[in-house]
Write a protein that holds these residues in place. Structure first.
Motif, PDB file in Angstrom:
ATOM      1  N   ALA A 329       0.855  -1.187   0.000  1.00 41.73           N
ATOM      2  CA  ALA A 329       0.000   0.000   0.000  1.00 41.73           C
ATOM      3  C   ALA A 329       0.890   1.236   0.000  1.00 41.73           C
ATOM      4  O   ALA A 329       2.075   1.168   0.344  1.00 41.73           O
ATOM      5  CB  ALA A 329      -0.916   0.004   1.221  1.00 41.73           C
ATOM      6  N   ARG A 330       0.305   2.366  -0.393  1.00 38.75           N
ATOM      7  CA  ARG A 330       1.047   3.633  -0.431  1.00 38.75           C
ATOM      8  C   ARG A 330       0.234   4.700   0.302  1.00 38.75           C
ATOM      9  O   ARG A 330      -0.172   5.701  -0.265  1.00 38.75           O
ATOM     10  CB  ARG A 330       1.315   4.061  -1.868  1.00 38.75           C
ATOM     11  CG  ARG A 330       2.245   3.120  -2.615  1.00 38.75           C
ATOM     12  CD  ARG A 330       2.498   3.604  -4.036  1.00 38.75           C
ATOM     13  NE  ARG A 330       3.118   4.912  -4.081  1.00 38.75           N
ATOM     14  CZ  ARG A 330       4.426   5.120  -3.989  1.00 38.75           C
ATOM     15  NH1 ARG A 330       5.248   4.103  -3.825  1.00 38.75           N
ATOM     16  NH2 ARG A 330       4.920   6.350  -4.056  1.00 38.75           N
ATOM     17  N   GLY A 331       0.008   4.438   1.578  1.00 37.00           N
ATOM     18  CA  GLY A 331      -0.754   5.375   2.390  1.00 37.00           C
ATOM     19  C   GLY A 331       0.122   6.133   3.363  1.00 37.00           C
ATOM     20  O   GLY A 331       1.350   6.183   3.235  1.00 37.00           O
ATOM     21  N   TYR A 332      -0.535   6.718   4.365  1.00 41.22           N
ATOM     22  CA  TYR A 332       0.147   7.539   5.361  1.00 41.22           C
ATOM     23  C   TYR A 332      -0.576   7.335   6.682  1.00 41.22           C
ATOM     24  O   TYR A 332      -1.797   7.134   6.721  1.00 41.22           O
ATOM     25  CB  TYR A 332       0.094   9.004   4.937  1.00 41.22           C
ATOM     26  CG  TYR A 332       0.906   9.934   5.786  1.00 41.22           C
ATOM     27  CD1 TYR A 332       2.271  10.108   5.564  1.00 41.22           C
ATOM     28  CD2 TYR A 332       0.317  10.663   6.820  1.00 41.22           C
ATOM     29  CE1 TYR A 332       3.034  10.974   6.350  1.00 41.22           C
ATOM     30  CE2 TYR A 332       1.063  11.544   7.600  1.00 41.22           C
ATOM     31  CZ  TYR A 332       2.422  11.679   7.362  1.00 41.22           C
ATOM     32  OH  TYR A 332       3.169  12.534   8.122  1.00 41.22           O
ATOM     33  N   ALA A 333       0.169   7.367   7.782  1.00 43.91           N
ATOM     34  CA  ALA A 333      -0.443   7.159   9.087  1.00 43.91           C
ATOM     35  C   ALA A 333       0.297   7.971  10.139  1.00 43.91           C
ATOM     36  O   ALA A 333       1.507   8.184  10.045  1.00 43.91           O
ATOM     37  CB  ALA A 333      -0.416   5.673   9.462  1.00 43.91           C
ATOM     38  N   THR A 334      -0.453   8.414  11.129  1.00 40.98           N
ATOM     39  CA  THR A 334       0.139   9.166  12.232  1.00 40.98           C
ATOM     40  C   THR A 334      -0.525   8.755  13.539  1.00 40.98           C
ATOM     41  O   THR A 334      -1.688   8.334  13.547  1.00 40.98           O
ATOM     42  CB  THR A 334      -0.012  10.687  12.008  1.00 40.98           C
ATOM     43  OG1 THR A 334       0.754  11.393  12.971  1.00 40.98           O
ATOM     44  CG2 THR A 334      -1.461  11.125  12.105  1.00 40.98           C
ATOM     45  N   VAL A 335       0.206   8.859  14.627  1.00 39.21           N
ATOM     46  CA  VAL A 335      -0.337   8.602  15.957  1.00 39.21           C
ATOM     47  C   VAL A 335      -0.156   9.858  16.795  1.00 39.21           C
ATOM     48  O   VAL A 335       0.852  10.552  16.677  1.00 39.21           O
ATOM     49  CB  VAL A 335       0.346   7.387  16.636  1.00 39.21           C
ATOM     50  CG1 VAL A 335       1.845   7.601  16.809  1.00 39.21           C
ATOM     51  CG2 VAL A 335      -0.310   7.057  17.977  1.00 39.21           C
ATOM     52  N   ARG A 336      -1.147  10.140  17.623  1.00 39.01           N
ATOM     53  CA  ARG A 336      -1.059  11.249  18.567  1.00 39.01           C
ATOM     54  C   ARG A 336      -1.148  10.667  19.980  1.00 39.01           C
ATOM     55  O   ARG A 336      -1.990   9.814  20.259  1.00 39.01           O
ATOM     56  CB  ARG A 336      -2.196  12.247  18.361  1.00 39.01           C
ATOM     57  CG  ARG A 336      -2.111  13.018  17.068  1.00 39.01           C
ATOM     58  CD  ARG A 336      -0.930  13.983  17.050  1.00 39.01           C
ATOM     59  NE  ARG A 336      -0.954  14.824  15.861  1.00 39.01           N
ATOM     60  CZ  ARG A 336      -0.393  14.510  14.705  1.00 39.01           C
ATOM     61  NH1 ARG A 336       0.234  13.345  14.563  1.00 39.01           N
ATOM     62  NH2 ARG A 336      -0.445  15.341  13.676  1.00 39.01           N
ATOM     63  N   GLY A 389      -4.730   7.567   6.095  1.00 44.62           N
ATOM     64  CA  GLY A 389      -5.298   8.080   4.860  1.00 44.62           C
ATOM     65  C   GLY A 389      -4.266   8.058   3.757  1.00 44.62           C
ATOM     66  O   GLY A 389      -3.145   7.554   3.937  1.00 44.62           O
ATOM     67  N   LEU A 390      -4.610   8.614   2.617  1.00 37.33           N
ATOM     68  CA  LEU A 390      -3.727   8.594   1.454  1.00 37.33           C
ATOM     69  C   LEU A 390      -2.891   9.859   1.314  1.00 37.33           C
ATOM     70  O   LEU A 390      -1.859   9.852   0.642  1.00 37.33           O
ATOM     71  CB  LEU A 390      -4.556   8.380   0.174  1.00 37.33           C
ATOM     72  CG  LEU A 390      -5.315   7.054   0.087  1.00 37.33           C
ATOM     73  CD1 LEU A 390      -6.126   6.995  -1.204  1.00 37.33           C
ATOM     74  CD2 LEU A 390      -4.354   5.882   0.170  1.00 37.33           C
ATOM     75  N   ASP A 391      -3.333  10.954   1.931  1.00 35.93           N
ATOM     76  CA  ASP A 391      -2.645  12.234   1.790  1.00 35.93           C
ATOM     77  C   ASP A 391      -2.069  12.646   3.139  1.00 35.93           C
ATOM     78  O   ASP A 391      -2.795  12.747   4.140  1.00 35.93           O
ATOM     79  CB  ASP A 391      -3.614  13.300   1.283  1.00 35.93           C
ATOM     80  CG  ASP A 391      -2.943  14.648   1.126  1.00 35.93           C
ATOM     81  OD1 ASP A 391      -2.254  14.843   0.111  1.00 35.93           O
ATOM     82  OD2 ASP A 391      -3.100  15.490   2.039  1.00 35.93           O
ATOM     83  N   ALA A 392      -0.766  12.931   3.177  1.00 34.22           N
ATOM     84  CA  ALA A 392      -0.098  13.216   4.440  1.00 34.22           C
ATOM     85  C   ALA A 392      -0.674  14.460   5.122  1.00 34.22           C
ATOM     86  O   ALA A 392      -0.964  14.441   6.325  1.00 34.22           O
ATOM     87  CB  ALA A 392       1.398  13.392   4.206  1.00 34.22           C
ATOM     88  N   ALA A 393      -0.837  15.530   4.390  1.00 36.66           N
ATOM     89  CA  ALA A 393      -1.321  16.776   4.988  1.00 36.66           C
ATOM     90  C   ALA A 393      -2.725  16.601   5.552  1.00 36.66           C
ATOM     91  O   ALA A 393      -3.042  17.090   6.648  1.00 36.66           O
ATOM     92  CB  ALA A 393      -1.291  17.898   3.950  1.00 36.66           C
TER      93      ALA A 393
END
Length: 430
Positions: A329-336, A389-393
């Motif tokens: 996959a070519r997605g993006y993920a972040t944790v807070r 999601g797919l877009d980092a911003a």
């Protein structure tokens, strides 16, 4: 055909739970080496995955090694894993004792004792901050006067984890307090006397971590992770985001330094988490390394952003089988990470997200009425959530918006009432 058993050294925390689930789904019997106190905290879901357990005392590693090895042989264990920072050396020795894939036991201390780590990095030519081992007040004064250290500098414990006891010091005035803070961060096992600490030159730049898997001494880098941290003096992690795309020449330089650090630390089978600083000139400085999968839900980020089943891959490496490490996959993920604005008693927490589309993980750790801390170590987190999601911003914007919706109320401790206890966190699986 009977499949080999899988043994987890300390099965607490979400990362260990994901590993246990992956092994059980594949038909392996899952066993845990644990303490009586830790096992009492295991939830019913985790207990239901376990085929058995051996209760031992990790503070006595020689005895623990013997007890766990006897149990492992009796139950046909063919793979040993841990996500507990403090047990990676024991894991290496146990793998060698059982003859299963693992890291070099003779070098495993370098991935836990930060003074040894600095020595082996320097000997191997790894670019790493100049580091001084300090035993007492005179040693602290000498270290601070050493021009190779300078100001600002970092004062930190020898073998704690999760940012506990780490302070960035801008001048001599705060050094004694920072040293006391470092000595108080005892980690998993408290020892007698005043433990030594480290004084380290400060590396300026952007903080990243490199998530890697090594098999038969060949390393695959899964992702570069951006580390979000508070400002000085504590610099506690507030989140992680991946994947980061570094300029090709910078990425290649970072990977060269990381691979040299892995070799110096005896990492030849399993996961590693390497913290680095990349300066404005693109040069990489290796801060430290962990012979384990990264905590802080980075495994979840890899799984959802890149489509790599990191839990199955860890299992395959531990069993000596080829692991599937190519992204699907070519997605993006972040944790807070959710933290308290002050120390005291948690009286209210609202707006915490629930899992659903675009939020594959949300975990609240703090209970109403419990004592909470200002963020001074990773173990002070109240909870965490992952956004994908797919877009980092767009992902970062959604995560920040969700964080703003969380409302936390804390009642300060009254005069004469005991405040928060010193951090004694034994894990990094937060």
């Amino acid at each position: 055909m009977t499949l080999p058993g899988v043994l987890l050294l300390d099965a607490a925390g979400p990362e260990a739970g994901f590993l246990a689930t992956a092994a059980a789904v594949r038909g392996h019997q899952v066993h845990a080496a644990t303490t009586a106190a830790a096992y009492a905290g295991y939830g019913p879901e985790l207990r239901g995955l376990l085929a058995g357990r051996v209760v031992t005392d990790f503070a006595r590693p020689g005895r623990a090694l013997d007890e766990i090895a006897v149990y492992a042989r009796r139950h046909g264990v063919g793979a040993v894993l841990t996500v507990n920072e403090y047990l990676t050396s024991l894991a290496a020795h146990l793998c060698a004792e059982l003859g299963v894939p693992g890291n070099d036991p003779a070098a495993s201390r370098a991935a836990r004792d930060k003074a040894v780590m600095a020595e082996v990095f320097a000997a191997a030519g790894v670019r790493t901050p100049y580091t001084v081992l300090v035993q007492d007040g005179a040693g602290l004064r000498a270290a601070l006067a050493d021009p190779r250290v300078g100001f600002p500098c970092v004062i930190k414990p020898l073998s704690a984890a999760g940012s506990a006891g780490v302070t960035v010091v801008s001048g001599p005035g705060g050094a004694v307090e920072a040293a006391d803070t470092a000595r108080a961060a005892v980690g998993m096992h408290k020892s007698g006397g005043d433990p030594p600490i480290l004084v380290q030159a400060y590396a300026a730049g952007t903080e990243y971590s490199i998530e890697s898997l090594t098999q038969d001494s060949t390393t695959t880098h899964l992702a570069v992770t951006r580390k979000w941290v508070t400002g000085d003096p504590k610099r506690v992690e507030t989140g992680h985001s991946l994947p980061v795309r570094l300029p090709p020449a910078v990425e290649a330089a970072v990977y060269r330094e990381v691979e040299a650090a892995l070799r110096a630390s005896g990492i030849r089978h399993g996961a590693s988490h390497t913290e680095v600083i990349v300066g404005e000139d693109g040069r990489c400085t290796v801060i430290e390394i962990g012979a384990r999968l990264a905590a802080g839900q980075i495994g979840v980020l890899i799984q959802h952003a890149l489509g790599i089943d990191v839990w199955a891959a860890l299992l395959d490496v531990a069993l000596g089988r080829p692991a599937a490490l190519a992204p699907t996959a070519r997605g993006y993920a972040t944790v807070r990470f959710v933290t308290s604005p002050r120390a005291g008693r948690l009286t209210s927490l609202s707006g915490f997200p629930t899992t659903g589309p675009g939020v594959p993980f949300a975990r609240l750790r703090a209970a109403i009425g419990s004592t909470v801390h200002e963020p001074g170590a990773n173990g002070h987190r109240l909870g965490s959530f992952v956004v994908t999601g797919l877009d980092a911003a767009e992902v970062e914007e959604r995560a920040d918006a969700q964080l703003r919706r969380i409302r936390i109320e804390v009642e300060p401790h009254h005069h004469g009432e005991p405040g928060p206890a010193p951090d004694r966190s034994a894990r990094t699986d937060r």
